[in-house]
Each structure stands twice: as structure tokens, then as C-alpha cells.
Scaffold this active site. Structure first.
Site, mmCIF file in Angstrom:
data_model
loop_
_atom_site.group_PDB
_atom_site.id
_atom_site.type_symbol
_atom_site.label_atom_id
_atom_site.label_comp_id
_atom_site.label_asym_id
_atom_site.label_seq_id
_atom_site.Cartn_x
_atom_site.Cartn_y
_atom_site.Cartn_z
ATOM 1 N N GLY A 15 0.799 -1.236 0.230
ATOM 2 C CA GLY A 15 -0.102 -0.097 0.003
ATOM 3 C C GLY A 15 0.921 1.249 -0.137
ATOM 4 N N ASP B 122 9.254 6.722 8.527
ATOM 5 C CA ASP B 122 8.527 6.182 9.788
ATOM 6 C C ASP B 122 7.396 7.168 9.786
ATOM 7 O OD1 ASP B 122 8.020 4.178 11.411
ATOM 8 O OD2 ASP B 122 8.961 5.165 13.019
ATOM 9 N N TYR C 34 -4.803 2.788 9.875
ATOM 10 C CA TYR C 34 -5.703 3.630 10.475
ATOM 11 C C TYR C 34 -6.785 4.562 9.685
ATOM 12 C CZ TYR C 34 -3.088 1.820 14.486
ATOM 13 O OH TYR C 34 -2.274 1.180 15.435
ATOM 14 N N ASP C 35 -6.608 4.487 8.272
ATOM 15 C CA ASP C 35 -7.143 5.211 7.473
ATOM 16 C C ASP C 35 -8.691 5.423 7.811
ATOM 17 O OD1 ASP C 35 -4.739 6.099 6.425
ATOM 18 O OD2 ASP C 35 -5.191 5.390 4.478
#
Length: 202
Positions: free
Chosen positions: A12, A70, A155-156
Site C-alpha cells: 500500500g 516512519d 488506521y485510514d
């Protein structure tokens, strides 16, 4: 055209960067493309430290200019958690769905106005001969009461942007890239890469 190693195995994330960095004066290659299976340990206490560890580690392994990031979620009601532990928050091998469910369980009973959060992304670009530069991006929002949307990862589905009235996972890719922490950081990284290319040619 010189190669730029994207130090990620996350499909992704790789697809996002291919769009975000389209048109840069480098050929993008992945760890898989280069046959690199070694994992660089993310032992840093901050996003900056982990991005630098990965970029410099993979630059040494590949002998290529290397971009690593990160990124993670900081939730104010949880004292900044999950932070650098975002991908491991619900356990080492948890799925995205399990991470989201765990986050929502930690926020049970927290009212809407106290659910402020931000995504942060720090990109490190390391030269194999030494020298590393950083770019940081942020995206401010709220943690939704339940997941919505299928376009994102991580967490989108629970990261809600008030000005849009949608979660990141409900946005088409082009819109998400305009608002996301990774999009913000990548725009700054693009400027660094163009300068590095210019320096190389002079």
C-alpha cells in the site's frame, strides 16, 4: 537514470509513493526489486530516528540513494499513543482491522471533541556514501467512532478530517494525497530529490 530505493515492503505504501513521486529524476525500485530481504530493526524512540535507521541501513546494503519513512498515529487522549508503535499496537502480527478495533476499544467513552489526533510522517533520504536529509509531513484530524471507507490502509478508516467530512479511507487517492501526512512529506522530499539530482549533474 539513477535508481532510488524505496525502503518498504508495504504494498500500500509502495503504491502511494509511486504516485506521490511520479516524475522525479530517479527510477524507483523496491526492496523486492533489489532482492533485499534483510530487515533493518526499527529501534528508535521517534519517527525521525527510525526513518534514519532504515534509510541509512538500506543505503549501505544496496549502495543506492535510499528513501525510507516512519509514520504513525498520535492520539491526544492516549498521551500520543500509538506513535512509533502504530504498526505493532495490537500485537506484532495484528491485521489492520485488529489494530483499528484495538484503538477504538482504547477510546471507548472518549467524547468526540476529545478524540483529536494526527498522522505524522518523517522521510529520510540517505546517500550510500553518507549524508541524510529529512522531510516531515502532518495531517490533523479526529478518530471516528467506527471505521468508514475502503480506499486506505492502516488506521485510514477511522481517521476523520473535519473540513472534508470524511475519513482518509473514504477519499479518492488523488484527494487523499493532497491531505495526507505522507503526501505532505513526499512533496518536501521531492524538492530534496530534485536538488540532489541537480547537485549530481553539476
Amino acid at each position: 537514470m539513477s535508481k532510488l530505493l524505496l525502503a518498504t515492503s508495504n504494498i500500500g505504501k509502495l503504491k502511494e509513493y509511486q504516485v506521490l513521486l511520479e516524475g522525479i529524476p530517479f527510477k524507483l525500485v523496491s526492496l523486492r526489486d533489489m532482492g533485499i530481504s534483510t530487515s533493518v530493526a526499527e529501534t528508535g524512540a521517534t519517527f525521525e530516528e527510525n526513518a534514519i535507521l532504515k534509510a541509512e541501513g538500506y543505503a549501505r546494503l544496496s549502495h543506492l540513494l535510499t528513501l525510507a519513512d516512519d509514520s504513525g498515529l498520535e492520539v491526544d487522549a492516549l498521551g500520543g499513543e500509538p506513535g512509533v508503535l502504530s504498526s505493532r499496537y495490537a500485537g506484532e502480527n495484528a491485521t489492520d482491522e485488529e489494530r483499528v478495533a484495538y484503538l477504538l476499544s482504547r477510546l471507548k467513552g472518549v467524547p468526540w471533541e476529545k478524540r483529536s489526533a494526527r498522522f505524522r510522517c518523517v522521510i529520510a533520504i540517505a546517500k550510500p556514501e553518507g549524508g541524510t536529509e529529512l522531510a516531515e509531513g502532518r495531517c490533523e484530524g479526529l478518530i471516528a467512532l467506527e471505521p468508514r471507507g475502503n480506499n486506505g490502509f492502516g488506521y485510514d478508516p477511522v481517521f476523520y478530517i473535519p473540513s472534508l467530512g470524511k475519513t482518509l479511507a473514504e477519499l479518492p487517492a488523488a484527494t487523499k494525497n493532497r491531505y495526507s501526512h505522507r503526501g505532505d512529506a513526499a512533496r518536501k522530499a521531492r524538492t530534496l530529490l530534485e536538488r540532489l539530482d541537480g547537485n549530481r549533474q553539476t
